[in-house]
Design a protein around this motif. Structure first.
Motif, PDB file in Angstrom:
ATOM      1  N   LEU A   1       7.777   2.983   1.202  1.00 44.68           N
ATOM      2  CA  LEU A   1       8.490   4.223   1.540  1.00 44.68           C
ATOM      3  C   LEU A   1       9.203   4.171   2.884  1.00 44.68           C
ATOM      4  O   LEU A   1       9.911   5.120   3.246  1.00 44.68           O
ATOM      5  N   ALA A   2       9.053   3.081   3.619  1.00 45.08           N
ATOM      6  CA  ALA A   2       9.539   3.030   5.002  1.00 45.08           C
ATOM      7  C   ALA A   2      11.039   3.294   5.114  1.00 45.08           C
ATOM      8  O   ALA A   2      11.485   3.970   6.045  1.00 45.08           O
ATOM      9  N   ASP A   3      11.832   2.783   4.189  1.00 41.03           N
ATOM     10  CA  ASP A   3      13.284   2.940   4.272  1.00 41.03           C
ATOM     11  C   ASP A   3      13.759   4.320   3.822  1.00 41.03           C
ATOM     12  O   ASP A   3      14.730   4.861   4.359  1.00 41.03           O
ATOM     13  N   HIS A   4      13.095   4.886   2.836  1.00 41.72           N
ATOM     14  CA  HIS A   4      13.615   6.091   2.187  1.00 41.72           C
ATOM     15  C   HIS A   4      12.986   7.392   2.681  1.00 41.72           C
ATOM     16  O   HIS A   4      13.671   8.416   2.749  1.00 41.72           O
ATOM     17  N   ALA A   5      11.713   7.372   2.983  1.00 39.49           N
ATOM     18  CA  ALA A   5      11.022   8.619   3.332  1.00 39.49           C
ATOM     19  C   ALA A   5      11.074   8.885   4.826  1.00 39.49           C
ATOM     20  O   ALA A   5      11.077   7.961   5.648  1.00 39.49           O
ATOM     21  N   SER A   6      11.124  10.166   5.177  1.00 41.46           N
ATOM     22  CA  SER A   6      10.914  10.550   6.574  1.00 41.46           C
ATOM     23  C   SER A   6       9.412  10.472   6.850  1.00 41.46           C
ATOM     24  O   SER A   6       8.610  10.338   5.926  1.00 41.46           O
ATOM     25  N   ARG A   7       9.045  10.569   8.123  1.00 41.09           N
ATOM     26  CA  ARG A   7       7.624  10.520   8.470  1.00 41.09           C
ATOM     27  C   ARG A   7       6.871  11.679   7.818  1.00 41.09           C
ATOM     28  O   ARG A   7       5.759  11.512   7.339  1.00 41.09           O
ATOM     29  N   GLU A   8       7.496  12.848   7.818  1.00 44.19           N
ATOM     30  CA  GLU A   8       6.848  14.028   7.216  1.00 44.19           C
ATOM     31  C   GLU A   8       6.673  13.835   5.712  1.00 44.19           C
ATOM     32  O   GLU A   8       5.633  14.204   5.145  1.00 44.19           O
ATOM     33  N   GLU A   9       7.678  13.283   5.050  1.00 44.46           N
ATOM     34  CA  GLU A   9       7.582  13.046   3.607  1.00 44.46           C
ATOM     35  C   GLU A   9       6.496  12.020   3.295  1.00 44.46           C
ATOM     36  O   GLU A   9       5.743  12.167   2.325  1.00 44.46           O
ATOM     37  N   PHE A  10       6.413  10.975   4.111  1.00 45.99           N
ATOM     38  CA  PHE A  10       5.367   9.965   3.906  1.00 45.99           C
ATOM     39  C   PHE A  10       3.984  10.606   4.002  1.00 45.99           C
ATOM     40  O   PHE A  10       3.110  10.357   3.167  1.00 45.99           O
ATOM     41  N   ASP A  11       3.780  11.432   5.023  1.00 46.67           N
ATOM     42  CA  ASP A  11       2.476  12.093   5.199  1.00 46.67           C
ATOM     43  C   ASP A  11       2.158  13.008   4.017  1.00 46.67           C
ATOM     44  O   ASP A  11       1.003  13.081   3.569  1.00 46.67           O
ATOM     45  N   MET A  12       3.161  13.717   3.512  1.00 41.02           N
ATOM     46  CA  MET A  12       2.948  14.607   2.375  1.00 41.02           C
ATOM     47  C   MET A  12       2.556  13.831   1.121  1.00 41.02           C
ATOM     48  O   MET A  12       1.632  14.221   0.396  1.00 41.02           O
ATOM     49  N   ILE A  13       3.255  12.737   0.860  1.00 42.58           N
ATOM     50  CA  ILE A  13       2.934  11.922  -0.320  1.00 42.58           C
ATOM     51  C   ILE A  13       1.538  11.327  -0.188  1.00 42.58           C
ATOM     52  O   ILE A  13       0.764  11.296  -1.154  1.00 42.58           O
ATOM     53  N   LEU A  14       1.194  10.872   1.012  1.00 46.99           N
ATOM     54  CA  LEU A  14      -0.127  10.299   1.236  1.00 46.99           C
ATOM     55  C   LEU A  14      -1.213  11.348   1.028  1.00 46.99           C
ATOM     56  O   LEU A  14      -2.264  11.071   0.431  1.00 46.99           O
ATOM     57  N   GLU A  15      -0.963  12.575   1.492  1.00 48.54           N
ATOM     58  CA  GLU A  15      -1.937  13.654   1.324  1.00 48.54           C
ATOM     59  C   GLU A  15      -2.087  14.050  -0.142  1.00 48.54           C
ATOM     60  O   GLU A  15      -3.198  14.273  -0.627  1.00 48.54           O
ATOM     61  N   GLN A  16      -0.975  14.124  -0.862  1.00 42.35           N
ATOM     62  CA  GLN A  16      -1.002  14.572  -2.251  1.00 42.35           C
ATOM     63  C   GLN A  16      -1.477  13.486  -3.218  1.00 42.35           C
ATOM     64  O   GLN A  16      -2.058  13.795  -4.258  1.00 42.35           O
ATOM     65  N   SER A  17      -1.222  12.227  -2.887  1.00 42.82           N
ATOM     66  CA  SER A  17      -1.449  11.142  -3.858  1.00 42.82           C
ATOM     67  C   SER A  17      -2.377  10.046  -3.348  1.00 42.82           C
ATOM     68  O   SER A  17      -2.361   8.936  -3.877  1.00 42.82           O
ATOM     69  N   GLY A  18      -3.174  10.337  -2.321  1.00 44.50           N
ATOM     70  CA  GLY A  18      -4.066   9.325  -1.769  1.00 44.50           C
ATOM     71  C   GLY A  18      -5.011   8.739  -2.810  1.00 44.50           C
ATOM     72  O   GLY A  18      -5.220   7.519  -2.870  1.00 44.50           O
ATOM     73  N   GLY A  19      -5.579   9.611  -3.649  1.00 39.87           N
ATOM     74  CA  GLY A  19      -6.490   9.142  -4.690  1.00 39.87           C
ATOM     75  C   GLY A  19      -5.792   8.262  -5.713  1.00 39.87           C
ATOM     76  O   GLY A  19      -6.343   7.244  -6.150  1.00 39.87           O
ATOM     77  N   SER A  20      -4.572   8.633  -6.086  1.00 41.96           N
ATOM     78  CA  SER A  20      -3.813   7.834  -7.051  1.00 41.96           C
ATOM     79  C   SER A  20      -3.419   6.479  -6.469  1.00 41.96           C
ATOM     80  O   SER A  20      -3.433   5.456  -7.167  1.00 41.96           O
ATOM     81  N   LEU A  21      -3.073   6.462  -5.190  1.00 43.43           N
ATOM     82  CA  LEU A  21      -2.730   5.197  -4.531  1.00 43.43           C
ATOM     83  C   LEU A  21      -3.908   4.240  -4.554  1.00 43.43           C
ATOM     84  O   LEU A  21      -3.751   3.044  -4.814  1.00 43.43           O
ATOM     85  N   TYR A  22      -5.108   4.781  -4.288  1.00 40.65           N
ATOM     86  CA  TYR A  22      -6.292   3.933  -4.308  1.00 40.65           C
ATOM     87  C   TYR A  22      -6.654   3.538  -5.735  1.00 40.65           C
ATOM     88  O   TYR A  22      -7.027   2.390  -6.001  1.00 40.65           O
ATOM     89  N   GLY A  23      -6.517   4.486  -6.669  1.00 41.32           N
ATOM     90  CA  GLY A  23      -6.827   4.182  -8.067  1.00 41.32           C
ATOM     91  C   GLY A  23      -5.936   3.091  -8.622  1.00 41.32           C
ATOM     92  O   GLY A  23      -6.399   2.193  -9.344  1.00 41.32           O
ATOM     93  N   MET A  24      -4.648   3.144  -8.281  1.00 39.00           N
ATOM     94  CA  MET A  24      -3.749   2.082  -8.725  1.00 39.00           C
ATOM     95  C   MET A  24      -4.109   0.757  -8.055  1.00 39.00           C
ATOM     96  O   MET A  24      -4.030  -0.306  -8.673  1.00 39.00           O
ATOM     97  N   GLY A  25      -4.534   0.834  -6.796  1.00 35.47           N
ATOM     98  CA  GLY A  25      -4.973  -0.377  -6.107  1.00 35.47           C
ATOM     99  C   GLY A  25      -6.163  -1.015  -6.785  1.00 35.47           C
ATOM    100  O   GLY A  25      -6.288  -2.250  -6.833  1.00 35.47           O
ATOM    101  N   LEU A  26      -7.056  -0.179  -7.332  1.00 39.12           N
ATOM    102  CA  LEU A  26      -8.226  -0.698  -8.031  1.00 39.12           C
ATOM    103  C   LEU A  26      -7.826  -1.376  -9.338  1.00 39.12           C
ATOM    104  O   LEU A  26      -8.347  -2.449  -9.684  1.00 39.12           O
ATOM    105  N   ILE A  27      -6.914  -0.770 -10.071  1.00 39.29           N
ATOM    106  CA  ILE A  27      -6.416  -1.390 -11.307  1.00 39.29           C
ATOM    107  C   ILE A  27      -5.780  -2.741 -11.003  1.00 39.29           C
ATOM    108  O   ILE A  27      -6.039  -3.753 -11.670  1.00 39.29           O
ATOM    109  N   LEU A  28      -4.953  -2.772  -9.974  1.00 36.34           N
ATOM    110  CA  LEU A  28      -4.254  -3.998  -9.614  1.00 36.34           C
ATOM    111  C   LEU A  28      -5.213  -5.053  -9.053  1.00 36.34           C
ATOM    112  O   LEU A  28      -4.938  -6.255  -9.141  1.00 36.34           O
ATOM    113  N   ALA A  29      -6.334  -4.604  -8.481  1.00 35.25           N
ATOM    114  CA  ALA A  29      -7.307  -5.553  -7.927  1.00 35.25           C
ATOM    115  C   ALA A  29      -7.845  -6.487  -9.008  1.00 35.25           C
ATOM    116  O   ALA A  29      -8.119  -7.668  -8.738  1.00 35.25           O
ATOM    117  N   PHE A  30      -8.001  -5.982 -10.218  1.00 40.21           N
ATOM    118  CA  PHE A  30      -8.496  -6.820 -11.310  1.00 40.21           C
ATOM    119  C   PHE A  30      -7.552  -8.001 -11.557  1.00 40.21           C
ATOM    120  O   PHE A  30      -7.998  -9.102 -11.889  1.00 40.21           O
TER     121      PHE A  30
END
Length: 238
Positions: A174-203
């Motif tokens: 998100l570094a190129d496209h999102a503002s700092r505020e947008e990045f924080d909002m996405i992280l707050e709203q989707s933190g669980g999904s980000l980790y869940g996808m990381g777990l799927i990809l870990a396999f």
């Protein structure tokens, strides 16, 4: 969950584009060459250090006629040390070197109208990568004694790799496209999904042959997920 599936499917589609295929093996090949060379040069020294650390355990095992197990203990620990370091190296190469090109590729093909707000920086990317690696290795060392309990090694490995996946790639996606505020909002709203996808990809990182492609595929999945979330966020704010 649908956002994760969409990101994984989008990443699979992007993976087979000629531009992406041209770089897909770089991270793994670099990591294997690096750690293969280091192991060849320093294997005996590393083994000697580990032998000193595990000597009390080896003596205890020898008392109960488990000398064969004692002799394998240092080698097993050394392999357990090198494996996550090689994985971390491959993911770092994908995150730091390959991600900018992959972000441009995915954005141009799948999100052409998404405005660039440049909320991230090169320094921020480096700092994020350093934090991810330090925390990952620290947690890995803390949990290492528990890896010999039945099944716990695999569980810890997947959970820690899930952390490394999401921490390494979410910023650069998100570094190129999102503002700092947008990045924080996405992280707050989707933190669980980000980790869940990381777990799927870990396999994928531990499946032979597939793990040759998994660092780049992981980066692509986080790019698709992040840019899709950013696009939806901006549509909601209109």
């Amino acid at each position: 969950m649908s956002d994760i599936i969409d990101a994984l499917l989008g990443a699979a589609k992007s993976l087979f584009h000629p531009k992406i295929l041209a770089i897909v093996l770089w991270p793994v090949v670099f990591a294997l060459l690096l750690w293969g060379a280091l192991a060849w040069l320093f294997w005996a020294d590393w083994l000697s250090v580990l032998n000193g650390w595990v000597q009390p355990a080896e003596l205890w095992l020898d008392q109960y006629n488990f000398a064969w197990m004692a002799s394998m203990l240092s080698v097993t620990l050394l392999v357990l040390l090198i494996t996550p370091l090689a994985l971390t190296t491959a993911l770092l190469v994908a995150a730091v070197i390959a991600m900018p090109m992959m972000v441009r590729h995915v954005a141009q093909r799948d999100f052409p109208t998404l405005e660039y707000k440049h909320g991230g920086t090169v320094l921020g990317s480096i700092l994020n990568a350093l934090i991810a690696v330090v925390v990952y290795i620290g947690l890995w060392l803390i949990t290492l004694p528990f890896w010999f309990a039945a099944g716990l090694g695999a569980v810890f490995s997947l959970l820690l790799t899930a952390y490394l996946n999401q921490r390494l790639f979410r910023y650069d996606a998100l570094a190129d496209h999102a503002s700092r505020e947008e990045f924080d909002m996405i992280l707050e709203q989707s933190g669980g999904s980000l980790y869940g996808m990381g777990l799927i990809l870990a396999f994928l990182h531990f499946i032979p042959v597939i793990n040759l492609f998994s660092p780049i595929y992981t980066g692509l999945a986080y790019i698709h997920f992040g840019l899709n979330k950013l696009q939806k966020l901006r549509e909601m704010q209109k």
